[in-house]
Design an enzyme around this catalytic site. Structure first.
Site, PDB file in Angstrom:
ATOM      1  N   ARG A  53     106.690  32.233   5.801  1.00  0.00           N
ATOM      2  CA  ARG A  53     105.707  32.767   6.105  1.00  0.00           C
ATOM      3  C   ARG A  53     105.904  33.420   7.699  1.00  0.00           C
ATOM      4  NH1 ARG A  53     104.928  29.984  10.131  1.00  0.00           N
ATOM      5  NH2 ARG A  53     102.773  31.305  10.610  1.00  0.00           N
ATOM      6  N   GLY A  54     104.767  34.169   7.919  1.00  0.00           N
ATOM      7  CA  GLY A  54     104.765  34.696   9.501  1.00  0.00           C
ATOM      8  C   GLY A  54     105.445  36.290   9.093  1.00  0.00           C
ATOM      9  N   ALA A  55     104.656  37.041   9.717  1.00  0.00           N
ATOM     10  CA  ALA A  55     104.956  38.551   9.642  1.00  0.00           C
ATOM     11  C   ALA A  55     106.533  39.046   9.641  1.00  0.00           C
ATOM     12  CB  ALA A  55     104.237  39.481  10.386  1.00  0.00           C
ATOM     13  N   ARG A  88     102.855  39.809  -0.814  1.00  0.00           N
ATOM     14  CA  ARG A  88     101.773  39.480   0.344  1.00  0.00           C
ATOM     15  C   ARG A  88     101.102  41.001   0.816  1.00  0.00           C
ATOM     16  NH1 ARG A  88     102.046  34.654   4.403  1.00  0.00           N
ATOM     17  NH2 ARG A  88      99.776  34.877   4.277  1.00  0.00           N
ATOM     18  N   GLN A 205      98.499  26.099   9.866  1.00  0.00           N
ATOM     19  CA  GLN A 205      99.690  26.356  10.428  1.00  0.00           C
ATOM     20  C   GLN A 205      99.701  25.979  12.111  1.00  0.00           C
ATOM     21  OE1 GLN A 205      97.784  28.557   8.638  1.00  0.00           O
ATOM     22  NE2 GLN A 205      98.979  29.854   7.680  1.00  0.00           N
ATOM     23  N   ASP A 246      99.957  40.370  12.434  1.00  0.00           N
ATOM     24  CA  ASP A 246     100.518  41.004  11.007  1.00  0.00           C
ATOM     25  C   ASP A 246     100.662  42.188  10.943  1.00  0.00           C
ATOM     26  OD1 ASP A 246      99.357  37.777  10.756  1.00  0.00           O
ATOM     27  OD2 ASP A 246     101.040  38.331   9.351  1.00  0.00           O
ATOM     28  N   ASN A 256      95.357  39.442  12.563  1.00  0.00           N
ATOM     29  CA  ASN A 256      96.197  38.203  12.716  1.00  0.00           C
ATOM     30  C   ASN A 256      95.394  37.013  11.791  1.00  0.00           C
ATOM     31  OD1 ASN A 256      98.344  36.747  13.833  1.00  0.00           O
ATOM     32  ND2 ASN A 256      96.953  35.711  14.936  1.00  0.00           N
ATOM     33  N   LYS A 257      96.053  35.880  11.877  1.00  0.00           N
ATOM     34  CA  LYS A 257      95.330  34.964  11.172  1.00  0.00           C
ATOM     35  C   LYS A 257      93.710  34.814  11.158  1.00  0.00           C
ATOM     36  CE  LYS A 257      97.050  33.136   8.636  1.00  0.00           C
ATOM     37  NZ  LYS A 257      97.016  33.387   7.272  1.00  0.00           N
TER      38      LYS A 257
HETATM   39  O1  MRU Z   1      99.566  33.380   6.732  1.00  0.00           O
HETATM   40  P1  MRU Z   1     100.713  33.347   7.590  1.00  0.00           P
HETATM   41  O2  MRU Z   1     101.098  32.053   8.027  1.00  0.00           O
HETATM   42  O3  MRU Z   1     101.880  34.123   7.365  1.00  0.00           O
HETATM   43  O4  MRU Z   1     100.243  34.115   8.931  1.00  0.00           O
HETATM   44  C1  MRU Z   1     100.937  34.283  10.103  1.00  0.00           C
HETATM   45  C2  MRU Z   1     100.129  34.653  11.178  1.00  0.00           C
HETATM   46  O5  MRU Z   1      99.067  35.025  11.052  1.00  0.00           O
HETATM   47  C3  MRU Z   1     101.116  34.920  12.468  1.00  0.00           C
HETATM   48  O6  MRU Z   1     100.232  34.742  13.468  1.00  0.00           O
HETATM   49  C4  MRU Z   1     101.595  36.383  12.390  1.00  0.00           C
HETATM   50  O7  MRU Z   1     102.394  36.457  11.145  1.00  0.00           O
HETATM   51  C5  MRU Z   1     102.434  36.729  13.414  1.00  0.00           C
HETATM   52  S1  MRU Z   1     103.912  35.751  13.513  1.00  0.00           S
HETATM   53  C6  MRU Z   1     104.857  36.049  14.578  1.00  0.00           C
END
Ligand code: MRU
Length: 367
Positions: A53-55, A88, A205, A246, A256-257
Site C-alpha cells: 500500500r502507499g501511493a 484502488r 498504518q 495520495d 491523504n489518509k
Molecule cells: O491506504 P494506504 O495505506 O495506501 O494509504 C497510504 C497513505 O495515506 C499515505 O500517507 C500516502 O500514500 C502517502 S505514502 C508515501
C-alpha cells in the site's frame, strides 16, 4: 531501509525464482514475511488486500503487474491496465505508472513487450528510490531550520517533536518513504527527533507500520490515538506536522489518509507548520478542486468493526470491536485544502501549495 539491520526494498524482481517479491504488510509488525507475485491476479490481490500500500508503491506494483501479465502471455495491454487501475481509486500514482508503461510498450512490437515491461518496472522502482531520497534531502533542510529555531527560542530544548499520520515511510514507497525520508536523514544528521505517530484507524498504518519502521531505524517515537494530536498541539508538544499524499491537485489541495484534514485544522489553529511530502507523480495536474474532484476510496466495513492483533497465545487474530449489525462507514481518505498546507516537499525542492508554484513542476513529471 533496514529490517533487523539488513537492507530491504519493499518490492524487487527475483531472477532465480522469476517472480516479483514483496513484503506482506498485512502481517506487520508481528511477522516479517515476503510473498511472491507470479501473475496479474497476484499483483491485483496484493494491491486490493493491501499486502502492499502507499501511493508510490501502488504505482510501482502496478507496473510490475503489467510485466507479470505479459509474461503470462496476455497481449491486450488496455485490458491489463484497466484491471490494475480498478484495484484502488484514490492514489493517482497508479494511473500515472500505468499510463507511462502503456505509452512505452504500445510503441514496441508485441514479442518485445514482456522483457521491456520488466525493465521499465525496475526503472520506475529505481526512480522512486531516487525521488524519495531527494525528498529526504530537501525536507532535511526544513527540519534543520526548525531545530535551530527551537533551540534559539528554547535553549534547553531536548527534542524536535514531529507529528505524522498513517504510514508515508519506506513501506509506502520502494525505499526511504516520503514524509519519513526527511526524518531518516535528520536522524542521521544528529537532530534529536521525537515522532508522534497517529495510530490511524481503522487499519492502523501508524501503530503497525510507522512505529515499526521508526523502531528499526532507532528513532524515538510515541504512538497516540488519532484524536490526541489537537491536544498535544495546544500544549506546545508538536513543532511541526509532516504527512504524505495520495493525490495532490494542481491548486495544492492534498488528499491523504482519513483524518489528515483534522490534523491540518488543529495545526492551523495552533500555528504549527503543516508540511506534505510527495513525489511529483502524486500530483494530478488535471484537477483543481480536491474536495469535489478526488475519488475517495470506501473500504470494507470489517476494517472498522474488527481489529487485528496478537492474542494471548501470540497468534495473529482478528476480533470484533463493536456491536453487530450497526451501519459502518469506512472512507479511506480526506482532502486538506491548500490553505492549510504550509509547503509541499518534493524531489525537486520545497514549493508552495498554490497553482503558480505547482505549475513549475508540471514539466518535471516523468512521462
Ligand atoms: O491506504 P494506504 O495505506 O495506501 O494509504 C497510504 C497513505 O495515506 C499515505 O500517507 C500516502 O500514500 C502517502 S505514502 C508515501
Amino acid at each position: 531501509m533496514h529490517v533487523n539491520a539488513r537492507h530491504y526494498r519493499t518490492i524487487w524482481f527475483d531472477p532465480l525464482q522469476q517472480c516479483v517479491m514483496i513484503i506482506d504488510q498485512t502481517r506487520l509488525p508481528h511477522h516479517f514475511e515476503t510473498r511472491a507475485l507470479r501473475t496479474l491476479v497476484d499483483a491485483c490481490h496484493a494491491i486490493e488486500s493491501m499486502q502492499i500500500r502507499g501511493a508510490p508503491l501502488i504505482g510501482v506494483t502496478a507496473a510490475y503487474g503489467v510485466a507479470l501479465a505479459l509474461r503470462e502471455g496476455a497481449v491486450d495491454l488496455e485490458a491489463i491496465c484497466t484491471r490494475l487501475l480498478a484495484t484502488r481509486p484514490t492514489a493517482v500514482n497508479l494511473r500515472w505508472a500505468l499510463e507511462r508503461v502503456k505509452n512505452v510498450l504500445q510503441a514496441l512490437p508485441v514479442p518485445q513487450r514482456p522483457a521491456a515491461a520488466l525493465l521499465l518496472a525496475g526503472q520506475l522502482a529505481d526512480e522512486d528510490v531516487a525521488a524519495c531520497s531527494a525528498i529526504g534531502d530537501h525536507g532535511l533542510t526544513l527540519l534543520q531550520a526548525a531545530w535551530a529555531e527551537k533551540c534559539r527560542r528554547q535553549p534547553d530544548a531536548t527534542r524536535l517533536n514531529v507529528l505524522t499520520h498513517c504510514n508515508a515511510g519506506w513501506l509506502a514507497t520502494v525505499d526511504w518513504g516520503t514524509a519519513l525520508a526527511p526524518l531518516y536523514k535528520a536522524h542521521a544528521h544528529g537532530i534529536p527527533l521525537h515522532v508522534w505517530v497517529d495510530e490511524t484507524r481503522p487499519r492502523n498504518q501508524g501503530a503497525f507500520l510507522t512505529a515499526w519502521e521508526l523502531q528499526q531505524e532507532g528513532i524515538a517515537h510515541t504512538v497516540i490515538v488519532d484524536n490526541a494530536g489537537g491536544h498535544l498541539m495546544q500544549h506546545g508538544e508538536v513543532d511541526l506536522c509532516l504527512v504524505g499524499s495520495d493525490r495532490t491537485t494542481a491548486t495544492g489541495d492534498v488528499c491523504n489518509k482519513i483524518g489528515t484534514y483534522l490534523k491540518a485544522l488543529a495545526a492551523h489553529d495552533n500555528a504549527v507548520p503543516f508540511y506534505v511530502a510527495l513525489p511529483v507523480s502524486t500530483i494530478d495536474f488535471s484537477l483543481q478542486d480536491g474536495v469535489r474532484e478526488i475519488p475517495i476510496e470506501q473500504r470494507h466495513a470489517h476494517e472498522v468493526s474488527h481489529m487485528q492483533g496478537l492474542d494471548a497465545d501470540g497468534v495473529l487474530s482478528r476480533v470484533q470491536v463493536m456491536a453487530s449489525h450497526s451501519a459502518v462507514n469506512n472512507y479511506g481518505f480526506d482532502v486538506t485544502p491548500a490553505r492549510l498546507v504550509t509547503a509541499l516537499i518534493t524531489e525537486h525542492g520545497i514549493v508552495g501549495a498554490d497553482p503558480g508554484s505547482l505549475q513549475g513542476l508540471r514539466e518535471r513529471l516523468p512521462r
